[in-house]
Scaffold this active site. Sequence first.
Site, PDB file in Angstrom:
ATOM      1  N   ASP A 127       0.775  -1.105   0.060  1.00  9.84           N
ATOM      2  CA  ASP A 127      -0.089  -0.071   0.076  1.00  9.84           C
ATOM      3  C   ASP A 127       0.727   1.254   0.074  1.00  9.84           C
ATOM      4  O   ASP A 127       0.636   2.165  -0.670  1.00  9.84           O
ATOM      5  CB  ASP A 127      -0.817  -0.019   1.356  1.00  9.84           C
ATOM      6  CG  ASP A 127      -2.268   0.421   1.103  1.00  9.84           C
ATOM      7  OD1 ASP A 127      -2.717  -0.023  -0.121  1.00  9.84           O
ATOM      8  OD2 ASP A 127      -2.720   1.280   1.664  1.00  9.84           O
ATOM      9  N   LYS A 130       2.341   2.064  -3.247  1.00  8.18           N
ATOM     10  CA  LYS A 130       1.708   2.641  -4.514  1.00  8.18           C
ATOM     11  C   LYS A 130       0.922   3.975  -4.000  1.00  8.18           C
ATOM     12  O   LYS A 130       0.983   4.657  -4.849  1.00  8.18           O
ATOM     13  CB  LYS A 130       0.318   1.449  -4.257  1.00  8.18           C
ATOM     14  CG  LYS A 130       0.615   0.408  -5.505  1.00  8.18           C
ATOM     15  CD  LYS A 130      -0.749  -0.492  -5.551  1.00  8.18           C
ATOM     16  CE  LYS A 130      -1.072  -1.112  -4.453  1.00  8.18           C
ATOM     17  NZ  LYS A 130      -2.111  -2.320  -4.368  1.00  8.18           N
ATOM     18  N   LYS A 294       7.977  16.920   6.943  1.00  8.91           N
ATOM     19  CA  LYS A 294       6.687  17.755   6.756  1.00  8.91           C
ATOM     20  C   LYS A 294       7.340  19.283   6.793  1.00  8.91           C
ATOM     21  O   LYS A 294       8.308  19.615   7.439  1.00  8.91           O
ATOM     22  CB  LYS A 294       5.866  17.826   7.997  1.00  8.91           C
ATOM     23  CG  LYS A 294       5.253  16.544   8.087  1.00  8.91           C
ATOM     24  CD  LYS A 294       3.811  16.460   7.405  1.00  8.91           C
ATOM     25  CE  LYS A 294       3.400  15.188   7.749  1.00  8.91           C
ATOM     26  NZ  LYS A 294       2.029  14.747   6.569  1.00  8.91           N
ATOM     27  N   HIS A 352       7.352   9.922  15.765  1.00  7.85           N
ATOM     28  CA  HIS A 352       6.860  11.356  15.026  1.00  7.85           C
ATOM     29  C   HIS A 352       7.107  12.624  16.270  1.00  7.85           C
ATOM     30  O   HIS A 352       7.830  13.449  16.007  1.00  7.85           O
ATOM     31  CB  HIS A 352       5.576  11.454  14.767  1.00  7.85           C
ATOM     32  CG  HIS A 352       5.354  10.332  13.634  1.00  7.85           C
ATOM     33  ND1 HIS A 352       6.538   9.802  12.537  1.00  7.85           N
ATOM     34  CD2 HIS A 352       4.338   9.534  12.964  1.00  7.85           C
ATOM     35  CE1 HIS A 352       6.047   9.093  11.964  1.00  7.85           C
ATOM     36  NE2 HIS A 352       4.820   8.541  12.282  1.00  7.85           N
ATOM     37  N   ARG A 487       1.191  25.033  13.101  1.00  8.39           N
ATOM     38  CA  ARG A 487       0.210  23.915  12.584  1.00  8.39           C
ATOM     39  C   ARG A 487       0.752  23.275  11.460  1.00  8.39           C
ATOM     40  O   ARG A 487       1.071  23.974  10.087  1.00  8.39           O
ATOM     41  CB  ARG A 487      -1.206  24.671  12.173  1.00  8.39           C
ATOM     42  CG  ARG A 487      -2.169  23.484  11.952  1.00  8.39           C
ATOM     43  CD  ARG A 487      -3.600  24.245  12.060  1.00  8.39           C
ATOM     44  NE  ARG A 487      -3.653  25.195  10.879  1.00  8.39           N
ATOM     45  CZ  ARG A 487      -4.320  26.270  11.199  1.00  8.39           C
ATOM     46  NH1 ARG A 487      -5.002  26.701  12.036  1.00  8.39           N
ATOM     47  NH2 ARG A 487      -4.665  27.122   9.941  1.00  8.39           N
ATOM     48  N   LYS A 497      -0.223  34.286  19.048  1.00  2.72           N
ATOM     49  CA  LYS A 497      -1.393  34.984  19.576  1.00  2.72           C
ATOM     50  C   LYS A 497      -0.718  36.068  20.446  1.00  2.72           C
ATOM     51  O   LYS A 497       0.009  35.806  21.302  1.00  2.72           O
ATOM     52  CB  LYS A 497      -2.093  34.109  20.450  1.00  2.72           C
ATOM     53  CG  LYS A 497      -2.821  32.927  19.781  1.00  2.72           C
ATOM     54  CD  LYS A 497      -3.809  32.371  20.649  1.00  2.72           C
ATOM     55  CE  LYS A 497      -4.625  31.272  20.072  1.00  2.72           C
ATOM     56  NZ  LYS A 497      -5.579  30.790  20.740  1.00  2.72           N
TER      57      LYS A 497
END
Lengths: 603, 653
Positions: A127, A130, A294, A352, A487, A497
Amino acid sequence: MAVSFPKCPSSSLPPLQTRNRAWSSPLSAPHQVGDSSKWALLEATKRCHLSVSSATNGGSAVAPVEPSKKVQDSGTKTTPTDHSTKVENGIRPTVFSSNEFQDLKTGPDNSGRESTVSITVVGASGDLAKKKIFPALFALYYEGFLPKHFTIFGYARSKMTDAELREMVSRTLNCRIDQRENCDAKMEEFLKRCFYHSGQYDSEAHFVELDKKLKQHEGSRISNRLYYLSIPPNIFLDVVKCTSLAASSENGWTRVIVEKPFGRDAESSAALTRGLKQYLHEDQIFRIDHYLGKELVENLSVLRFSNLVFEPLWSRQYIRNVQIIFSEDFGTEGRGGYFDSYGIIRDIMQNHLLQIVALFAMETPTSLEAEDIRNEKVKVLRSMKTLEIDDVVIGQYKSHTRGGVVYPGYTDDKTVPNDSLTPTFAAAALFINNARWDGVPFLMKAGKALHTKRAEIRVQFRHVPGNLYKKCFGTDLDRATNELVIRVQPDEAIYLKINNKIPGLGMRLDRSNLNLHYAARYSKEIPCAYERLLLDAIEGERRLFIRSDELDAAWALFTPLLKELEEKHIAPELYPYGSRGPVGAHYLAAKYNVRWGDLGAEH
Amino acid sequence: MIRQRIPTNGRDHFITSASGCHTRYITSGPRNGLIANRSLDRSTIFAFCFGSLDKEDILFTQNSFFTLCSLSLSLSNPTQILAMTILRFYQRPSSLSIAFSSRHEWSFSGSSELVTLTTRRNQCWRFSPLKSSNGSPLAGASWKDDGKEMSVPKVPDIGSQLAENTVSITVVGASGDLAKKKIFPALFALYYEDYLPQHFTVFGYARSKLTDEELRHTISTTLTCRVDKRENCSDKMEQFLRRCFYHSGQYDSEVDFCELDNKLKEKEDGKLANRLFYLSIPPNIFVDVVRGASRSASSPNGWTRFIVEKPFGRDSESSSELTRCLKMYLIEEQIFRIDHYLGKELVENLSVLRFANLVFEPLWSRNYIRNVQLIFSEDFGTEGRGGYFDHYGIIRDIMQNHLLQILALFAMETPVGLDGEDIRNEKVKVLRSMRVLKLDDVVVGQYKGHTKGGKSFPAYTDDPTVPKGSLTPTFAAASLFIDNARWDGVPFLMKAGKALHRRGAEIRVQFRHVPGNLYKRKFGTDLDKATNELVIRVQPNEAIYLKINNKVPGLSMRLDSSNLNLLYSERYPREIPDAYERLLLDAIEGERRLFIRSDELDAAWAIFSPLLRELEEKKVVPELYPYGSRGPVGAHYLAAKYNVRWGDLSDSS
């Protein structure tokens, strides 16, 4: 661009460079490399551009690496830990001499020779292959990041022809949104370089066949080989053994990418590492943690180290707590078999989230070179207090009916044992016992089947000492502190903030955001983490991969807890599918005087 | 010591020390009541307000021991006082401020003998002594506290006081431009938003003969409703105009002011009268008006305050002369020197940003800040009205007041409290630490004619109201230094100009480069071009943004400067009130934070006077720059001298 900087050992230079030039420019790489004659390998190791930029700067701003010295250093350039393992391993197959040595030896001899890279995806019918690996390879190809000559091999047990593999790959390839032209043509070309070889994972003979096929495609070029192990962990060692003995490159480098899980605890992880190191040495092993690829995790270091305004605040003096939050809005959905034997702590937290903590909390590295960064990360991990059961809350989702739709509980999953105690949610409070972070709680939270899908880092600052505007804030000063939110997904953003005055005649204060919303600022699609990591592996950039000692340190933190959870059969707190998770997480936070930033009235 | 003016029996006198053993004031507003009972042996303050208070609602600027009792009262009184709170001090507080609830702020300050009571944000503030000051209990509720019986004033007294206050606002120079464009609209906006007291009177005073009707007509043509609330606008305007009157008189005639006084009394109708005079007149008649008004038209029983606008003199001497003259008739407390830039939303927010956020204050010093830029630009020239301007020039008109005030707010140390005096004390300290400006650190310019796209724009000296050979600067850039521990060596660059390519006012804070930057190579040769920058855009299009370096998304490691952004119009769709509204309201409420004290003014002039004198004595010729351009290039060289680059003229401003 002065690509002709003469001596560039492949991976000895600091890894920061832009990849802009790269293979994408038909002008630059092959042609000029040929001219510069000495370093055909240059093509395979774009690092040189690094020194290019410093050279164009006049070389004064940066202390340029002395090339010849680096050549000597490069083969032995490892951390002390690595060094010891090498000594321990003693003799290793000569084929596996250090990449850098390979480069050095063959470089001058092969002047003028083209190099090629062969990427073999072991477990090609799976998986991950692919969905992620082939598309990422195609995206790299599409954007011109792959070398001019490359070969992609699928390897698996199923019998398949090249055409069948291509058919399978083509169904999942998609072009990145922002560049659609020539997509079909590019895909054609890409597929033409994809081949398949069927074989058993533990058969050396089959890998010898693969080697032959690879050679055929590589021709007389300098061959570099990358194996992506997209297979269950129990056959890691078999495959590594076979590839290294039977199908490693004779004149280029051979690298192996492995994906989690890296064992189930400190012992099994160490055993795996030991096993791998029988056949590979440290700098051939690329342990992937796709979270490190990321965009915003990459940006974390940039934010910290290239802005003056953050670093002074980056310590216990100003930071009250750090929260690392991961949530998925779906459960195991019938594929809980693998998950059930690992659980959320091993699946998300120990790798992670912990990696993000290490990047977040590390001291300033000497340089951006992979070893420097990983050295600092190891230091953070080793300074961390071993996690205790009191500082952890675990949960498991139960079924929930909402609006007529029934969402299944975790144990309703057919692939999960009915009495499974595997946590699908966990929250933990970690502490780093060093001068910078003593006493600052690092709260982690990870869960499946929650109300949102999100991954973010929240940094809550202390309250302003002697705040002049105290009376404008109500009773709890800590609720009006500054907060930096990074984020990671979805909808990448950074915001800070701040308190400011509500416009108008009164003196009412308000929390508003200083905002950087990626989608608004950068229209380009952000590349998938796998693209970045594959490219890094091809380039020998190890910054985002996990070194053995990092892995050991990470397991050391979690193993006692995991053992205790299993030995004591601790039952997870149940929470409804699609909810905000077990309330226990709030009490854990409250224990350290923290309030989860993602569950407040305002995010 | 603060002198409190206690007007009694129509005669003004100042009490400098309390006599008698009890001084009792009742102060009240239509919605809140506050009673101060200051006895010399023990200080007690009674407070009445809507709703009950608890400890969290109250902040003291100084540590005072106090007890808090609450007593609910139900009254058949229209003022509907719901609760009573008593603060008892076991030590006499020398000064304190009290916040009652988050919506209404009251402050209470004074010396040990005397008290001033002020309120901010709420309705008008009234203040009156009670007849009975011998300390004998006024009948009413009483309760036990610490075993001693304490008395509370009769509640109906408060009710009667509540209705009796009024404020009369006299705009002297009512026919002038400022009055029409700013003051009357601001008063109307305050009225519209219910910030004015229930009873108020607006008077226009000027030499021209006008009837009330004519004044109302003039006003009505310029009144505009704020964008966000349009309902009832015409009704409200009607009501507002009915409270507007006109009195014609000479500025130097006490007799005319006596007449005004009579008219005012008539409108005030026996209520407790507070009077505010807005001097919207040329500076040469300031003193005449102040004399006339203070002698003949001061409030007999409330406060009398005077708002004065710049120019406050032309240099140190003329400014201190003006101050001296004003003080012949007024005490410091009565003088409200307005600097309308201090009323701008983002200037107000500057202190909030600094002092209510943890993340900025640690950076607020020479350790991290490389330079600060204060930039003001207008995209038009004098446009036929250069007469006044030519006499003063841009340095006096903009720099010495507006920009310097912002600088002082920016650079001041943390004040003890948010009280007007605390903040002004800190501002004075900054101003006095500043190096006197030298000619070498200044660039002056004057715009010349320019033709663009077939349209020609006039030069400054083409203005018929400006002398042909005028050397008055319409542009100036200056670098200032604050020689204190926090700011030593940090250049504060100011730039102000007319007829430039755009209009705006902003504060830019450029930070130092990252020491030992790991990403050095990404930034090219000049590390200083990629530093963080905090920009506070005061106008137009209010915004705060922090420029940070981040990675351009993608596979390469390219860095980019992007903004952490707060655009006011996106976050706060409500229209931001005009600076004049805020300042008028503050003056009515006696909030002095945004007004300039005499010693501040002196310090400000001391920095600029030698330079101004030298410019005039040496007849320094300004560098000419085309109308609509970016100003004289000399400004760049001045900045370069201190290793600064103007943030507003770079590509990515």
